[in-house]
Design a protein around this motif. Structure first.
Motif, mmCIF file in Angstrom:
data_model
loop_
_atom_site.group_PDB
_atom_site.id
_atom_site.type_symbol
_atom_site.label_atom_id
_atom_site.label_comp_id
_atom_site.label_asym_id
_atom_site.label_seq_id
_atom_site.Cartn_x
_atom_site.Cartn_y
_atom_site.Cartn_z
ATOM 1 N N ALA A 48 -2.723 4.159 -6.028
ATOM 2 C CA ALA A 48 -1.453 3.459 -6.265
ATOM 3 C C ALA A 48 -1.607 1.970 -6.011
ATOM 4 N N GLN A 49 -2.334 1.618 -4.967
ATOM 5 C CA GLN A 49 -2.540 0.217 -4.612
ATOM 6 C C GLN A 49 -3.287 -0.552 -5.697
ATOM 7 N N HIS A 50 -4.210 0.144 -6.378
ATOM 8 C CA HIS A 50 -5.056 -0.537 -7.353
ATOM 9 C C HIS A 50 -4.735 -0.189 -8.803
ATOM 10 N N GLY A 51 -3.594 0.431 -9.017
ATOM 11 C CA GLY A 51 -3.148 0.691 -10.382
ATOM 12 C C GLY A 51 -3.968 1.735 -11.116
ATOM 13 N N ILE A 52 -4.506 2.710 -10.385
ATOM 14 C CA ILE A 52 -5.307 3.785 -10.983
ATOM 15 C C ILE A 52 -4.439 5.020 -11.157
ATOM 16 N N THR A 53 -4.473 5.610 -12.334
ATOM 17 C CA THR A 53 -3.688 6.825 -12.569
ATOM 18 C C THR A 53 -4.247 7.975 -11.745
#
Length: 263
Positions: A48-53
């Motif tokens: 979530a912090q790094h925009g990963i699904t």
């Protein structure tokens, strides 16, 4: 677009420490999709912090099911376009994003829909990983008794040029997204092991040639090889999957080919 599927089986610490195998900041032409087979709050928060699904739906599935799940997730949430690449990558792989981009470009240039790269056991690229092998057959049990390996690895030291091989480990395997769909993905009847052999065999039957191997593109693979403990659950999965592949190879896939050629 390149879509990279990573399935974690309790590998949250490894994935966080390696920054998703080097793909945390992969760039605009690549998206990383993580399926957490043993749900972890830490991995969920990191993604979530790094925009990963991230998805932890349907935990406890096998290797093939998990990767098929991610393929369908990409299809439903993002969509595949002609020329898109779907990469299956183990959590214990470390690679530069540029190598994956180069692989996708080479596959597109060569118009070949399934490929792999040169994996090593160490970051210095000194110890080769046996990720490309010949298909196992009815004589493999004899081979196992002699050299403790059911399938014969290629000698990478003699393979400096791009070529085709029988099958490549599911630790890192790249597909044209449409080809993955044509193959109907991994066979979910394999819970673990030999699903990569099976999909490569079906691909060879469809294409008339094996997996395209790009030796100049490299990555590190820190494999555990849990199946080598003969009394472990992994060993049970390994041998059952091996017998399943032989059965399907000789009694289904080869017979289908013979019936087709006889028409």
């Amino acid at each position: 677009m390149i879509h990279v599927a990573i399935v974690s089986h309790g590998h949250e610490d490894l994935l966080i420490a390696s920054r998703l195998g080097g793909l945390q900041n992969a760039g605009p032409c690549m998206r990383v999709w993580v399926k957490d087979n043993k749900p972890s709050k830490g991995l969920r928060a990191f993604c979530a912090q790094h925009g990963i699904t991230y998805s932890d739906a349907k935990p406890g599935m096998g290797f093939g099911d998990n990767n098929n799940f991610l393929y369908e997730l990409v299809r439903s949430e993002f969509g595949f376009k002609p020329g898109d690449t779907f990469v299956v990558m183990n959590p214990d792989i470390t690679i530069d994003p540029e190598s994956i981009v180069c692989l996708a470009e080479q596959m597109h240039k060569d118009r070949y829909p399934i490929a792999t790269i040169n994996l090593y056991r160490d970051r210095q690229y000194a110890i080769a990983d046996s990720n490309i092998r010949r298909f196992p057959d009815v004589f493999s049990l004899i081979r196992m008794a002699v050299v403790r390996s059911l399938s014969q690895p290629y000698d990478k030291a003699q393979m400096d040029n791009i070529c085709h091989v029988d099958w490549a480990s599911g630790a890192f395997l790249a597909f044209d997204a449409m080809h993955y769909s044509a193959l109907e993905g991994f066979d979910p009847r394999y819970f673990m092991y030999f699903e990569d052999v099976d999909i490569c065999y079906r691909s060879q039957k469809l294409l008339g040639n094996g997996v395209r191997y790009y030796p100049s593109l490299k990555a590190t693979h820190t494999a555990a090889h849990k199946n080598r403990n003969l009394i472990s659950q992994h060993a049970s999965w390994f041998f059952r999957s091996f017998l399943k592949f032989l059965s399907r190879r000789y009694f289904i896939y080869d017979r289908q080919a013979n019936l087709t050629s006889a028409k």
